[in-house]
Design a protein around this motif. Sequence first.
Motif, PDB file in Angstrom:
ATOM      1  N   GLU A 251       8.477 -20.143 -35.828  1.00 27.28           N
ATOM      2  CA  GLU A 251       8.227 -18.920 -35.093  1.00 27.28           C
ATOM      3  C   GLU A 251       9.353 -18.674 -34.086  1.00 27.28           C
ATOM      4  O   GLU A 251      10.175 -19.544 -33.815  1.00 27.28           O
ATOM      5  N   LYS A 252       9.337 -17.471 -33.514  1.00 28.02           N
ATOM      6  CA  LYS A 252      10.370 -17.097 -32.538  1.00 28.02           C
ATOM      7  C   LYS A 252      10.371 -18.047 -31.342  1.00 28.02           C
ATOM      8  O   LYS A 252      11.431 -18.453 -30.851  1.00 28.02           O
ATOM      9  N   LYS A 253       9.187 -18.448 -30.881  1.00 25.03           N
ATOM     10  CA  LYS A 253       9.109 -19.329 -29.719  1.00 25.03           C
ATOM     11  C   LYS A 253       9.757 -20.680 -30.011  1.00 25.03           C
ATOM     12  O   LYS A 253      10.282 -21.341 -29.096  1.00 25.03           O
ATOM     13  N   ASP A 254       9.744 -21.093 -31.271  1.00 28.80           N
ATOM     14  CA  ASP A 254      10.382 -22.353 -31.641  1.00 28.80           C
ATOM     15  C   ASP A 254      11.896 -22.258 -31.464  1.00 28.80           C
ATOM     16  O   ASP A 254      12.546 -23.222 -31.037  1.00 28.80           O
TER      17      ASP A 254
ATOM     18  N   CYS B 153      12.106 -24.501 -37.200  1.00 30.18           N
ATOM     19  CA  CYS B 153      11.612 -23.407 -36.355  1.00 30.18           C
ATOM     20  C   CYS B 153      10.827 -22.422 -37.222  1.00 30.18           C
ATOM     21  O   CYS B 153      11.409 -21.711 -38.048  1.00 30.18           O
TER      22      CYS B 153
END
Length: 310
Positions: free
Chosen positions: A52-55, A50
């Motif tokens: 980034e946050k969206k990941d 992950c």
Amino acid sequence: MEVSFPVFLAFLTLCIAENQYCPIFGELKSKSIKELKAMMKDLNISPSGCLEKKDLVNKILKFQEQEKKKVQSGKPYIEKKNGMKCIMMQTDENPEMLVFVFHGFGANADNLADVGKYILQQGKVKSKKLKFVTVNAPMELGPDSFAWWPLNLMELAMKRMQQGPTDMFDEAPPKQMEDTRDQVRELIYAEMKKYKLPMSKVVLAGFSQGSWLATELALTMKEQAAALVVYSGALYKKEWIQLASEKKGLKVLQFHGQQDFILPFEQGQLLHDALKKGGLDTNFHSFFGEHTIPEIGLQKLDDMLHSLWK
């Protein structure tokens, strides 16, 4: 807002299918990276890969979609309830009976997850609407080692040698026992409320120290449980003798190994005698073996659960 796991998943699937904005999805997006990682830790999800946050959000959602397939299938999934890890197994979104299982001193929930697996995969009740909740004790002793409250095993061993097996528990339990009992009781009430079930649809089961917790809950909760299941138990509290008289008719299924060198057979007999004298519907099984759960202990549990549906 507290949302039940099955309802959450059903709602999430509907939102994605219809390409609508999902407020619970939005709730995940509103969390900080630290909060998302903490959530992943509770769910035993690795944040590796992950960037980034969206990941992180997508990985949690993917995990929860996969968990949906386990609900209603009898396969285990993990939730954190009232600060404790719980291994859940159920055959229906709306179970008609709950079985809580408590492990022994120094063990963990994974050690007793096979109890639920056996019943839901091989038992007579596998076609019934049933949910097993195997709870992990809150006190960490070491890696994968937990306890419901402190125990001095060396001291207990010395008492057994010096005072005999029937006088091992002559002191008041530590304050942590009450704290843990109350914490677990809240968990039980929360699950009952979630499925709108009375205490008469709850079975309490435990092994060793976990059986002491199950016994304490069964004898101190206001409402009467459907049954109490004791594997390698003991008369840990003298107060149980008096409390038993207030739970007349409670079904008790008890097992104890004749060669148990950790909790001697005599302790199991003391507990059985106290519960029987109090008017409980006791069924005591001794077996040739040590400190363990025998296969007959699982078979008889299955038989008892089956009888509760008759």
